[in-house]
Design a protein around this motif. Structure first.
Motif, PDB file in Angstrom:
ATOM      1  N   GLU A   1      -1.163   3.781  -1.495  1.00 31.52           N
ATOM      2  CA  GLU A   1       0.348   3.400  -1.727  1.00 31.52           C
ATOM      3  C   GLU A   1       1.003   2.786  -0.308  1.00 31.52           C
ATOM      4  N   CYS A   2       0.392   2.699   0.613  1.00 30.97           N
ATOM      5  CA  CYS A   2       0.983   2.305   1.851  1.00 30.97           C
ATOM      6  C   CYS A   2       0.116   1.283   2.592  1.00 30.97           C
TER       7      CYS A   2
ATOM      8  N   ARG B   1       1.432  10.022   2.294  1.00 30.38           N
ATOM      9  CA  ARG B   1       1.346   9.522   1.166  1.00 30.38           C
ATOM     10  C   ARG B   1      -0.253   9.200   0.775  1.00 30.38           C
TER      11      ARG B   1
ATOM     12  N   GLU C   1      -3.276   6.655   0.832  1.00 31.26           N
ATOM     13  CA  GLU C   1      -3.451   5.492   1.615  1.00 31.26           C
ATOM     14  C   GLU C   1      -3.064   4.267   0.908  1.00 31.26           C
TER      15      GLU C   1
ATOM     16  N   THR D   1     -10.560   2.258   1.243  1.00 33.62           N
ATOM     17  CA  THR D   1      -9.773   2.796   0.230  1.00 33.62           C
ATOM     18  C   THR D   1     -10.320   2.551  -1.163  1.00 33.62           C
TER      19      THR D   1
END
Length: 247
Positions: free
Chosen positions: A165-166, A161, A163, A9
Motif C-alpha cells: 500500500e505504500c 500498513r 507494504e 512484495t
C-alpha cells in the motif's frame, strides 16, 4: 534481535506461507547484521527521491510490480534470486524512467532467467537490447567497512500498513554505512551488510543495487526494515556474471 526479511512484495494472499512473502518473516533467514539492543523505532526507507538512475529497472511478475533491479549490459538485468522464484519466464521490466510505471517495457527472453546456485542473485536476458546507460560492476577493493554507500529502489515507504500500500512510485535512494563485506545474504551467499544512515531498504527494494561511488557492489537481499540490511556482494560473484552475461 530482529530477524532479517527478504524485501520483495509478492502478493501475501498467494504466498502467505512462502519464504519470500512480505511482510512475513522467514524463520531460517540469516540476520543481516547485529541489531542494537534496547528499543528500536520503526524506521522507513526515508532517504530521498533519486535524481538520476538510468540503469534502474522495475521488475514485474506478470502485471505485478515486485522488485527492483539494474541494467548491467544492453540485454542483461541483475536482480535477486528470490525476486524471480517461481515465475519462470513471466518476468518483465520497466526501464528508462524514475517513475516505476513509466519507461519502456522489456520482457525476459524465453529461457532467459538464470539464478546462482547458492547466492541470492539472478540474471535476466532481455528480449531485445536497451539503450540506457548501464551500471558498471565493482572490483575488489571497491567497497570497504566504514564507507557510506548508496542503495536504490522502489520499495515501501511505511511500516504501519501492508507494504504493497505504500510502494514509492519514484525511485528512491538512501545512504547506508557498511559494517561487513563478508556476511550472509538470504541464501547464505557472501554479502555486504550495512546499517541505517539516512534510510534503510524495505519491501520492494529487493534486487535493487548498492553503489559505492559510481560502481555497483551489491544486490538487495534482506533487511530488518529498521536498522540493518544485507546486499549480495556482486564483487564476489563476478566470475558467474561474466560466465552467464559476459559482463
Amino acid at each position: 534481535m530482529a530477524l532479517a526479511r527478504t524485501l520483495s512484495t509478492l502478493a501475501a494472499a498467494a504466498l502467505a506461507a512462502a519464504t519470500f512473502a512480505a511482510p512475513a518473516v522467514a524463520a531460517d533467514e540469516p540476520s543481516a547484521a547485529p541489531a542494537p539492543s534496547g528499543e528500536v523505532n520503526p524506521y522507513i526507507i526515508d532517504g530521498s527521491e533519486a535524481e538520476s538512475g538510468p540503469w534502474a529497472a522495475r521488475l514485474f511478475q506478470g502485471d505485478q510490480d515486485v522488485c527492483s533491479a539494474s541494467v548491467i549490459a544492453p540485454e542483461w538485468v541483475l536482480t535477486a534470486q528470490h525476486c524471480v522464484e517461481g515465475a519462470g519466464d513471466n518476468i518483465g521490466f520497466n526501464i528508462g524512467a524514475l517513475e516505476h510505471a513509466q519507461g519502456e517495457r522489456f520482457d525476459a527472453k524465453p529461457g532467459g532467467v538464470y539464478v546462482h546456485d547458492t547466492a541470492d542473485l539472478a540474471l535476466v536476458n532481455l528480449d531485445r537490447p536497451t539503450d540506457v546507460e548501464v551500471a558498471p560492476l565493482g572490483n575488489p577493493g571497491d567497497v570497504n567497512v566504514g564507507e557510506t554507500v548508496q542503495v536504490y529502489g522502489w520499495g515501501a515507504t511505511c511500516t504501519d500498513r501492508p507494504e504493497g500500500e505504500c510502494q514509492s512510485p519514484v525511485l528512491k535512494v538512501a545512504d547506508v554505512d557498511v559494517t561487513d563485506i563478508a556476511c550472509q545474504d538470504y541464501r547464505g551467499g557472501t554479502a555486504v551488510c550495512a546499517s541505517r544512515n539516512d534510510g534503510i531498504t524495505a519491501g520492494g527494494d529487493s534486487g535493487g543495487p548498492m553503489f559505492s561511488g559510481d560502481v555497483q557492489v551489491g544486490v538487495a537481499s534482506t533487511s530488518d526494515r529498521q536498522t540493518t540490511t544485507a546486499y549480495t556482494n556482486v564483487i564476489q560473484y563476478r566470475d558467474w556474471i561474466q560466465e552467464v552475461a559476459g559482463v
